[in-house]
Design a protein around this motif. Structure first.
Motif, PDB file in Angstrom:
ATOM      1  N   ASP A  24       0.728   6.755 -30.239  1.00 51.57           N
ATOM      2  CA  ASP A  24      -0.200   5.762 -30.783  1.00 51.57           C
ATOM      3  C   ASP A  24      -0.307   5.896 -32.305  1.00 51.57           C
ATOM      4  N   ILE A  25      -0.403   7.114 -32.784  1.00 53.70           N
ATOM      5  CA  ILE A  25      -0.467   7.341 -34.234  1.00 53.70           C
ATOM      6  C   ILE A  25       0.819   6.854 -34.894  1.00 53.70           C
ATOM      7  N   SER A  26       1.946   7.167 -34.285  1.00 53.93           N
ATOM      8  CA  SER A  26       3.230   6.723 -34.828  1.00 53.93           C
ATOM      9  C   SER A  26       3.293   5.203 -34.933  1.00 53.93           C
ATOM     10  N   LEU A  27       2.822   4.521 -33.896  1.00 54.39           N
ATOM     11  CA  LEU A  27       2.834   3.055 -33.913  1.00 54.39           C
ATOM     12  C   LEU A  27       1.895   2.485 -34.970  1.00 54.39           C
ATOM     13  N   ARG A  28       0.806   3.173 -35.232  1.00 53.70           N
ATOM     14  CA  ARG A  28      -0.131   2.712 -36.263  1.00 53.70           C
ATOM     15  C   ARG A  28       0.458   2.902 -37.667  1.00 53.70           C
ATOM     16  N   LEU A  29       1.293   3.937 -37.813  1.00 46.76           N
ATOM     17  CA  LEU A  29       1.877   4.225 -39.121  1.00 46.76           C
ATOM     18  C   LEU A  29       3.152   3.434 -39.390  1.00 46.76           C
ATOM     19  N   TYR A  30       3.868   3.088 -38.328  1.00 43.14           N
ATOM     20  CA  TYR A  30       5.140   2.382 -38.502  1.00 43.14           C
ATOM     21  C   TYR A  30       5.280   1.316 -37.430  1.00 43.14           C
ATOM     22  N   SER A  31       5.506   0.070 -37.852  1.00 46.30           N
ATOM     23  CA  SER A  31       5.643  -1.023 -36.896  1.00 46.30           C
ATOM     24  C   SER A  31       6.929  -1.817 -37.112  1.00 46.30           C
ATOM     25  N   SER A  35      10.333   0.643 -33.684  1.00 41.56           N
ATOM     26  CA  SER A  35       9.068   1.387 -33.735  1.00 41.56           C
ATOM     27  C   SER A  35       8.676   1.963 -32.378  1.00 41.56           C
ATOM     28  N   SER A  39       8.257   5.875 -31.724  1.00 42.41           N
ATOM     29  CA  SER A  39       6.984   6.428 -31.255  1.00 42.41           C
ATOM     30  C   SER A  39       7.177   7.270 -29.997  1.00 42.41           C
ATOM     31  N   LYS A 102       1.415  -2.467 -24.779  1.00 46.65           N
ATOM     32  CA  LYS A 102       1.327  -1.046 -25.121  1.00 46.65           C
ATOM     33  C   LYS A 102       0.635  -0.278 -23.997  1.00 46.65           C
TER      34      LYS A 102
END
Length: 136
Positions: A24-31, A35, A39, A102
């Motif tokens: 979830d953090i990865s998806l918030r930082l990179y989209s 992605s 993630s 998601k």
């Protein structure tokens, strides 16, 4: 249900939360491009590291002889996880392809991780930590 099974299930749940949170953090930082794959990879690595630390201490009472021995053991642990990762990824990406959300993808991840962790315990017990208690 044995104390070991309850402990293993609780630690698997913790590692699952680490995995999903990292995704979830990865998806918030990179989209951007890839992605979702990125993630899932980030979550897999985070969950693997957390699970190794928890399993070696609380499930297998493993104390490595040296840092090199710990690295060797982690490599074996990760190698045993290749098959179980395929199970987990199949569920996660499968749910993503079917439902396109998601939340559904994360549900697939949780189901895949639960199935994979049962198999992983058996593999780890036999091939990774089999002699751990006798080495202490």
């Amino acid at each position: 249900m044995s104390k070991l099974a309850i402990t293993y299930a609780a630690l698997a749940a913790i590692a699952t939360v680490v995995n999903i949170a990292a995704q979830d953090i990865s998806l918030r930082l990179y989209s951007g491009a890839f992605s979702i794959f990125a993630s899932v990879a980030v979550g897999t690595i985070a969950g693997l590291a957390a699970k190794y630390v928890l399993d070696k201490k609380y499930i297998f009472s493993f104390k490595p002889r040296s840092a090199a021995h710990d690295v060797q053991t982690f490599i074996a642990y990760a190698a045993m996880g290749l098959v179980t990762t395929a199970i987990f990824w199949s569920f996660e990406f499968g749910f993503d392809q079917i439902f396109h959300t998601k939340e559904a993808r994360f549900l697939g991840a949780v189901i895949g991780l639960a199935i994979g962790y049962v198999s992983k315990y058996m593999l780890d017990r036999k091939f990774v930590f089999g002699g751990a208690k006798s080495e202490q």
